[in-house]
Design an enzyme around this catalytic site. Structure first.
Site, PDB file in Angstrom:
ATOM      1  N   ASP A   7     108.090  86.695  20.988  1.00  0.00           N
ATOM      2  CA  ASP A   7     108.710  86.536  19.667  1.00  0.00           C
ATOM      3  C   ASP A   7     107.591  86.191  18.685  1.00  0.00           C
ATOM      4  O   ASP A   7     107.161  85.040  18.595  1.00  0.00           O
ATOM      5  CB  ASP A   7     109.769  85.432  19.714  1.00  0.00           C
ATOM      6  CG  ASP A   7     110.375  85.121  18.346  1.00  0.00           C
ATOM      7  OD1 ASP A   7     110.158  85.918  17.411  1.00  0.00           O
ATOM      8  OD2 ASP A   7     111.053  84.081  18.227  1.00  0.00           O
ATOM      9  N   GLY A   9     106.558  85.460  15.318  1.00  0.00           N
ATOM     10  CA  GLY A   9     107.087  85.029  14.035  1.00  0.00           C
ATOM     11  C   GLY A   9     106.008  84.837  12.998  1.00  0.00           C
ATOM     12  O   GLY A   9     104.846  85.228  13.188  1.00  0.00           O
ATOM     13  N   ASN A  10     106.368  84.198  11.899  1.00  0.00           N
ATOM     14  CA  ASN A  10     105.429  84.004  10.796  1.00  0.00           C
ATOM     15  C   ASN A  10     104.416  82.902  11.053  1.00  0.00           C
ATOM     16  O   ASN A  10     103.380  82.857  10.383  1.00  0.00           O
ATOM     17  CB  ASN A  10     106.209  83.702   9.514  1.00  0.00           C
ATOM     18  CG  ASN A  10     107.006  84.891   9.038  1.00  0.00           C
ATOM     19  OD1 ASN A  10     106.461  85.959   8.818  1.00  0.00           O
ATOM     20  ND2 ASN A  10     108.312  84.714   8.888  1.00  0.00           N
ATOM     21  N   SER A  11     104.700  82.017  12.009  1.00  0.00           N
ATOM     22  CA  SER A  11     103.795  80.912  12.286  1.00  0.00           C
ATOM     23  C   SER A  11     103.278  80.902  13.721  1.00  0.00           C
ATOM     24  O   SER A  11     102.160  80.457  13.977  1.00  0.00           O
ATOM     25  CB  SER A  11     104.490  79.561  12.021  1.00  0.00           C
ATOM     26  OG  SER A  11     104.915  79.465  10.679  1.00  0.00           O
ATOM     27  N   LYS A  14     105.784  83.029  20.222  1.00  0.00           N
ATOM     28  CA  LYS A  14     106.472  82.374  21.328  1.00  0.00           C
ATOM     29  C   LYS A  14     106.621  83.368  22.471  1.00  0.00           C
ATOM     30  O   LYS A  14     106.844  84.553  22.243  1.00  0.00           O
ATOM     31  CB  LYS A  14     107.838  81.860  20.870  1.00  0.00           C
ATOM     32  CG  LYS A  14     107.726  80.781  19.787  1.00  0.00           C
ATOM     33  CD  LYS A  14     109.067  80.352  19.259  1.00  0.00           C
ATOM     34  CE  LYS A  14     109.644  81.349  18.283  1.00  0.00           C
ATOM     35  NZ  LYS A  14     108.871  81.460  17.031  1.00  0.00           N
ATOM     36  N   ASP A 100     114.370  89.605  13.700  1.00  0.00           N
ATOM     37  CA  ASP A 100     114.617  88.285  14.287  1.00  0.00           C
ATOM     38  C   ASP A 100     116.029  87.802  13.960  1.00  0.00           C
ATOM     39  O   ASP A 100     116.723  87.225  14.814  1.00  0.00           O
ATOM     40  CB  ASP A 100     113.572  87.274  13.823  1.00  0.00           C
ATOM     41  CG  ASP A 100     113.427  87.192  12.312  1.00  0.00           C
ATOM     42  OD1 ASP A 100     113.819  88.142  11.598  1.00  0.00           O
ATOM     43  OD2 ASP A 100     112.904  86.166  11.827  1.00  0.00           O
ATOM     44  N   ARG A 101     116.474  88.064  12.737  1.00  0.00           N
ATOM     45  CA  ARG A 101     117.835  87.670  12.354  1.00  0.00           C
ATOM     46  C   ARG A 101     118.866  88.469  13.138  1.00  0.00           C
ATOM     47  O   ARG A 101     119.896  87.940  13.576  1.00  0.00           O
ATOM     48  CB  ARG A 101     118.031  87.853  10.855  1.00  0.00           C
ATOM     49  CG  ARG A 101     117.175  86.912  10.009  1.00  0.00           C
ATOM     50  CD  ARG A 101     117.145  87.339   8.546  1.00  0.00           C
ATOM     51  NE  ARG A 101     118.485  87.316   7.948  1.00  0.00           N
ATOM     52  CZ  ARG A 101     118.772  87.888   6.771  1.00  0.00           C
ATOM     53  NH1 ARG A 101     117.825  88.528   6.102  1.00  0.00           N
ATOM     54  NH2 ARG A 101     119.991  87.813   6.283  1.00  0.00           N
ATOM     55  N   THR A 129     109.681  78.909   9.346  1.00  0.00           N
ATOM     56  CA  THR A 129     108.880  79.036   8.126  1.00  0.00           C
ATOM     57  C   THR A 129     109.800  79.282   6.939  1.00  0.00           C
ATOM     58  O   THR A 129     109.621  78.717   5.861  1.00  0.00           O
ATOM     59  CB  THR A 129     107.878  80.190   8.268  1.00  0.00           C
ATOM     60  OG1 THR A 129     107.056  79.960   9.421  1.00  0.00           O
ATOM     61  CG2 THR A 129     107.004  80.297   7.039  1.00  0.00           C
TER      62      THR A 129
END
Length: 251
Positions: A7, A9-11, A14, A100-101, A129
């Protein structure tokens, strides 16, 4: 069957490893780390992988890097989740929805066990984030949602865009009025995030005569959850739980 799930993501990136459908290890890498160096080390620790799949919201460059690393290390192709307008009972409200949503909604719609209420409306909230909110009818129709800055991002914006406000690293412990600039920022941002979610719950109840079941995920979920009104469940791996559903055939 050993399946690597990612996963991005923006930060953070995972990851978790499934063996016969059970999670046997998991962790994360920060996006600020040197992935060219860290990914081979991580993959050495993971061992054999038979299949790999990913949710990517941090850009095509990240996917290209991940795909090459996975292929080189495990000799498997990295499958990339893509939003489908209608899939496994979910009908999305508009094109361009973040993957992701979509994955989080898939997982929330199919959550099993005692909390599964197939006819219940759901509010899927990611506290990362950005804070995203998506509303699902009991039949799986996506009713739309919201995107606002997350708790950490709001703190950084106040610090970088004002002359004298400090950067507050600690988590807020309360939503009571602050008696220092740091407390005013901390408590105020938490109050804004909580109010956003609770307001949507109230508006939904006013419009439809019932409450949503709320599903929280993301790094700030545990910070926000104690203040949420109504039935609320914390699912840290909601996005990755949706990955399996995204690649399963409908039946």
């Amino acid at each position: 069957m050993r399946i690597l799930e990612l996963d991005a993501g923006n930060s953070r990136l995972k990851w978790r490893l499934l063996n016969k459908g059970q999670v046997i290890s998991n962790g994360f890498l920060a996006n600020s780390e040197d992935w060219q160096y860290e990914l081979p080390r991580l993959f050495d620790q993971i061992g054999r992988v038979d299949s790999a799949r990913a949710s990517i919201v941090s850009g095509d460059e990240r996917f290209t890097l991940l795909s090459a690393a996975v292929n080189q290390h495990f000799n498997v192709s990295l499958l990339k989740a893509e939003v489908k307008e209608q899939w496994r009972g979910i009908q999305v409200a508009y094109s361009g929805l973040g993957v992701d949503r979509w994955l989080a909604m898939l997982a929330a719609h199919h959550v099993g066990g005692a909390e599964h209420k197939e006819s219940s409306s759901k509010m899927v909230v990611s506290c990362g984030t950005a804070i995203t909110i998506d509303l699902l009818s009991g039949s799986g129709n996506h009713l739309g949602g919201y995107i606002v800055p997350g708790v950490g991002l709001m703190k950084r914006m106040l610090h970088t865009r004002t002359a004298q406000l400090p950067m507050v690293e600690a988590e807020a412990l309360t939503m009571t009025p602050g008696t220092s600039s740091a407390d005013c920022i901390n408590n105020g941002i938490l109050a804004m995030a909580v109010a956003m979610i609770n307001t949507q719950q109230s508006q939904y109840k006013a419009a439809y005569g019932k409450e949503c079941v709320i599903y929280l995920t993301g790094g700030d979920a545990t910070l926000i959850q104690p203040y949420i009104h109504g039935e609320c469940f914390h699912h840290p791996s909601l996005v990755m739980d949706g990955l399996g559903l995204a690649f399963e055939e409908e039946g």
